[in-house]
Scaffold this motif. Structure first.
Motif, PDB file in Angstrom:
ATOM      1  N   ASP A 280      45.019  -5.489   1.543  1.00 17.31           N
ATOM      2  CA  ASP A 280      44.219  -4.714   0.603  1.00 17.31           C
ATOM      3  C   ASP A 280      44.886  -3.368   0.309  1.00 17.31           C
ATOM      4  OD1 ASP A 280      42.230  -6.720   0.615  1.00 17.31           O
ATOM      5  OD2 ASP A 280      41.379  -5.884   2.454  1.00 17.31           O
ATOM      6  N   SER A 281      45.479  -2.785   1.340  1.00 15.60           N
ATOM      7  CA  SER A 281      46.181  -1.512   1.197  1.00 15.60           C
ATOM      8  C   SER A 281      47.017  -1.282   2.441  1.00 15.60           C
ATOM      9  CB  SER A 281      45.197  -0.343   1.021  1.00 15.60           C
ATOM     10  OG  SER A 281      44.377  -0.212   2.170  1.00 15.60           O
ATOM     11  N   PHE A 282      47.905  -0.300   2.366  1.00 16.07           N
ATOM     12  CA  PHE A 282      48.643   0.061   3.564  1.00 16.07           C
ATOM     13  C   PHE A 282      49.158   1.485   3.430  1.00 16.07           C
ATOM     14  CE2 PHE A 282      53.241   0.234   2.828  1.00 16.07           C
ATOM     15  CZ  PHE A 282      53.361  -0.349   1.572  1.00 16.07           C
ATOM     16  N   GLU A 283      49.487   2.061   4.544  1.00 14.19           N
ATOM     17  CA  GLU A 283      50.059   3.405   4.569  1.00 14.19           C
ATOM     18  C   GLU A 283      51.310   3.391   5.429  1.00 14.19           C
ATOM     19  OE1 GLU A 283      48.042   6.318   7.223  1.00 14.19           O
ATOM     20  OE2 GLU A 283      46.453   4.793   7.329  1.00 14.19           O
ATOM     21  N   VAL A 284      52.140   4.399   5.238  1.00 16.03           N
ATOM     22  CA  VAL A 284      53.393   4.496   5.986  1.00 16.03           C
ATOM     23  C   VAL A 284      53.327   5.704   6.905  1.00 16.03           C
ATOM     24  CG1 VAL A 284      55.902   4.677   5.851  1.00 16.03           C
ATOM     25  CG2 VAL A 284      54.648   3.482   4.049  1.00 16.03           C
ATOM     26  N   LYS A 304      38.536  -5.335   7.394  1.00 18.16           N
ATOM     27  CA  LYS A 304      38.349  -4.504   8.577  1.00 18.16           C
ATOM     28  C   LYS A 304      39.479  -4.683   9.589  1.00 18.16           C
ATOM     29  CE  LYS A 304      33.301  -4.442   8.284  1.00 18.16           C
ATOM     30  NZ  LYS A 304      32.017  -4.756   9.002  1.00 18.16           N
ATOM     31  N   MET A 305      40.366  -5.618   9.312  1.00 16.79           N
ATOM     32  CA  MET A 305      41.462  -5.897  10.242  1.00 16.79           C
ATOM     33  C   MET A 305      42.661  -5.002   9.941  1.00 16.79           C
ATOM     34  SD  MET A 305      43.141  -9.601  11.122  1.00 16.79           S
ATOM     35  CE  MET A 305      43.629  -9.879   9.409  1.00 16.79           C
ATOM     36  N   ILE A 306      43.225  -4.387  10.975  1.00 22.32           N
ATOM     37  CA  ILE A 306      44.390  -3.504  10.839  1.00 22.32           C
ATOM     38  C   ILE A 306      45.590  -4.169  11.507  1.00 22.32           C
ATOM     39  CG2 ILE A 306      45.355  -1.250  11.376  1.00 22.32           C
ATOM     40  CD1 ILE A 306      42.524  -0.146  11.439  1.00 22.32           C
ATOM     41  N   VAL A 307      46.681  -4.298  10.754  1.00 27.19           N
ATOM     42  CA  VAL A 307      47.883  -4.962  11.258  1.00 27.19           C
ATOM     43  C   VAL A 307      49.065  -4.000  11.160  1.00 27.19           C
ATOM     44  CG1 VAL A 307      49.449  -6.921  11.010  1.00 27.19           C
ATOM     45  CG2 VAL A 307      47.004  -7.202  10.516  1.00 27.19           C
ATOM     46  N   PRO A 308      49.526  -3.418  12.263  1.00 24.44           N
ATOM     47  CA  PRO A 308      50.693  -2.527  12.225  1.00 24.44           C
ATOM     48  C   PRO A 308      51.993  -3.332  12.126  1.00 24.44           C
ATOM     49  CG  PRO A 308      49.281  -2.127  14.156  1.00 24.44           C
ATOM     50  CD  PRO A 308      48.905  -3.454  13.595  1.00 24.44           C
ATOM     51  N   GLN A 309      52.945  -2.796  11.378  1.00 28.41           N
ATOM     52  CA  GLN A 309      54.285  -3.365  11.280  1.00 28.41           C
ATOM     53  C   GLN A 309      55.295  -2.246  11.516  1.00 28.41           C
ATOM     54  OE1 GLN A 309      54.572  -5.088   7.345  1.00 28.41           O
ATOM     55  NE2 GLN A 309      53.751  -7.054   8.013  1.00 28.41           N
ATOM     56  N   GLU A 310      56.035  -2.320  12.612  1.00 26.66           N
ATOM     57  CA  GLU A 310      57.064  -1.321  12.890  1.00 26.66           C
ATOM     58  C   GLU A 310      58.385  -1.775  12.297  1.00 26.66           C
ATOM     59  OE1 GLU A 310      59.439   0.885  16.573  1.00 26.66           O
ATOM     60  OE2 GLU A 310      57.884  -0.622  16.992  1.00 26.66           O
ATOM     61  N   VAL A 311      59.049  -0.872  11.561  1.00 33.03           N
ATOM     62  CA  VAL A 311      60.341  -1.201  10.960  1.00 33.03           C
ATOM     63  C   VAL A 311      61.417  -1.174  12.039  1.00 33.03           C
ATOM     64  CG1 VAL A 311      62.060  -0.572   9.239  1.00 33.03           C
ATOM     65  CG2 VAL A 311      59.614  -0.252   8.744  1.00 33.03           C
ATOM     66  N   ILE A 312      62.006  -2.338  12.317  1.00 38.43           N
ATOM     67  CA  ILE A 312      63.042  -2.477  13.335  1.00 38.43           C
ATOM     68  C   ILE A 312      64.428  -2.273  12.740  1.00 38.43           C
ATOM     69  CG2 ILE A 312      64.049  -4.016  15.068  1.00 38.43           C
ATOM     70  CD1 ILE A 312      61.204  -3.085  15.660  1.00 38.43           C
ATOM     71  N   GLU A 313      64.601  -2.761  11.526  1.00 43.51           N
ATOM     72  CA  GLU A 313      65.921  -2.645  10.884  1.00 43.51           C
ATOM     73  C   GLU A 313      65.721  -2.381   9.399  1.00 43.51           C
ATOM     74  OE1 GLU A 313      69.721  -5.592  10.280  1.00 43.51           O
ATOM     75  OE2 GLU A 313      68.782  -5.526  12.261  1.00 43.51           O
TER      76      GLU A 313
END
Length: 421
Positions: A280-284, A304-313
């Motif tokens: 739906d949306s995301f922030e950096v 209502k679900m929050i899914v973090p994504q860490e940039v590895i490369e």
């Protein structure tokens, strides 16, 4: 030969560069009309450092071959939204209009990628050299500088080419002769004017140092300098994260008739990345020097679900690899999500791969089933992303890639040798 600056405005002690490709003959003189348009945008000069000294100490025949290869490399990396205006001796002069411009981060990443490719080419020339002539022995002394400015300029269409005119064009050329190396000791650098830094809009000055230049007839000019050597050193030994075929859970792909640079820019725009990952949306978070890169984190919101994504490369125009935390309770479970951009004959192939689960065995089994069952949805999201960015690009009158033949480049290299000689 036709000059690229207004001779009535440029002082005699700073003559404009000239180039045979800018002559009436090169563009077709017989009955070719001229047209003018006033535009705002960026102008960029990529200028080979140490070229004059290199020629004085080198055999011209081999020096021409070296310059031709390096000009070909610079031209190859001058991709939309940049359009080549002219070749100027040992430099490539290009521009990008505001109406079709990519993000400031993508623009700067394009410059950094060009520099890395240039340094790698120089190192390969040195490594593969079996010739004992001075031209081949001295090639390691060559380096590269970039000059960026933003403002208004006129575009004069002459036959199939475009020449830029105006005070802003005079300014960027005057800045080629500066005190940067004498003052700072930096030979390879990016120089941005205040106007350019402001227009880039990503706090670009955080990784630059302020510098002042006194420009003939134009007075004091504030500029920002970035040393390019650390950029290359940070990438030369940068290992890629790999995974085995048996670790792959899902792969989807789409063919997009656009350059990698443009697809990359869309990939990192909020509204279009939402389409790609179905959020739906995301922030950096955790930007470095105002930019997204390795170590940054995407926070994706799915209801209502929050899914973090860490940039590895983070490899501009090639790859973004993230480690995504799956929304399971208890011990954390992760999956790698790999976005790769591959050039094709018609544009770019964007491939999204989910691989390498880590976490408790039971949760990995559940995650494996979930990811594989959602492959069709992932493909729909990717296709939707491709359709939407193509539709958006069509509204912006995107520039076409610059067309210069091998003969054009060889002619320019020879002309430059004759001028220097």
């Amino acid at each position: 030969m036709t000059t690229y600056l207004d001779l009535e405005t440029v002082s005699a002690n700073t003559p404009p560069r000239t180039h045979p490709l800018g002559s009436d003959a090169a563009h077709g003189s017989g009955g070719v009309g001229l047209s003018w348009m006033e535009n705002r945008g960026f102008v960029l000069i990529a200028d080979i450092t140490g070229y004059t000294v290199y020629l004085r100490e080198s055999e011209l025949e081999h020096a021409q071959g070296t310059l031709t290869q390096l000009l070909e490399l610079l031209i190859e990396h001058t991709r939309p939204p940049l359009v080549i205006s002219t070749l100027e001796g040992d430099a490539v002069f290009s521009y990008a209009l505001d109406k079709g411009f990519v993000s400031g981060q993508t623009f700067l990443e394009g410059i950094e990628t060009t520099y890395v490719a240039f340094r790698r080419a120089i190192e390969l020339m040195v490594l593969n050299n079996s010739c004992q002539c001075n031209a081949c022995a001295n090639v390691s002394a060559l380096d590269l500088k970039f000059f960026v400015h933003h403002g208004s300029f006129a575009i004069q269409q002459v036959g199939g080419g475009a020449q830029l005119m105006g005070n802003e064009i005079i300014l960027i050329h005057r800045l080629l002769k500066n005190s940067v190396t004498a003052t700072t000791g930096i030979r390879a650098y990016l120089l941005c004017t205040d106007a350019a830094v402001g227009a880039l809009g990503i706090e670009a000055a955080q990784e630059m140092v302020r510098h002042h230049e006194t420009v003939t007839d134009l007075g004091e000019v504030d500029v920002w300098i970035k040393d390019m050597h650390p950029v290359y050193e940070s990438r030369r030994d940068d290992d890629q994260v790999t995974y085995e075929g048996r670790e792959v859970l899902s792969t989807v792909a789409a063919e997009i008739p656009m350059s990698r640079e443009l697809v990359w820019d869309y990939l990192n725009q909020t509204e279009y990345r939402n389409l790609l990952i179905g959020s739906d949306s995301f922030e950096v978070r955790d930007r470095k020097d105002g930019k997204v890169g390795s170590g940054s984190t995407y926070i994706c919101y799915h209801g209502k679900m929050i899914v973090p994504q860490e940039v590895i490369e983070w490899r501009p125009f090639e790859r973004v690899l993230v480690q995504q935390r799956l929304p399971f309770k208890g011990r954390q479970t992760y999956v790698l999500v790999d976005f790769r951009l591959t050039p094709t004959d018609t544009g770019t192939r964007l491939t999204e791969t989910a691989a390498r689960l880590t976490g408790p065995i039971v949760k990995r089994a559940l995650a494996r089933m979930f990811i594989r069952s959602h492959r069709r949805r992932s493909q729909r999201d990717l296709d939707n992303f491709a359709d939407q960015i193509q539709g958006d690009l069509a509204l912006h009158d995107a520039p076409r890639p610059s067309a210069l033949s091998a003969d054009d480049i060889a002619t320019q290299a020879l002309a430059s040798l004759e001028v220097e000689g």
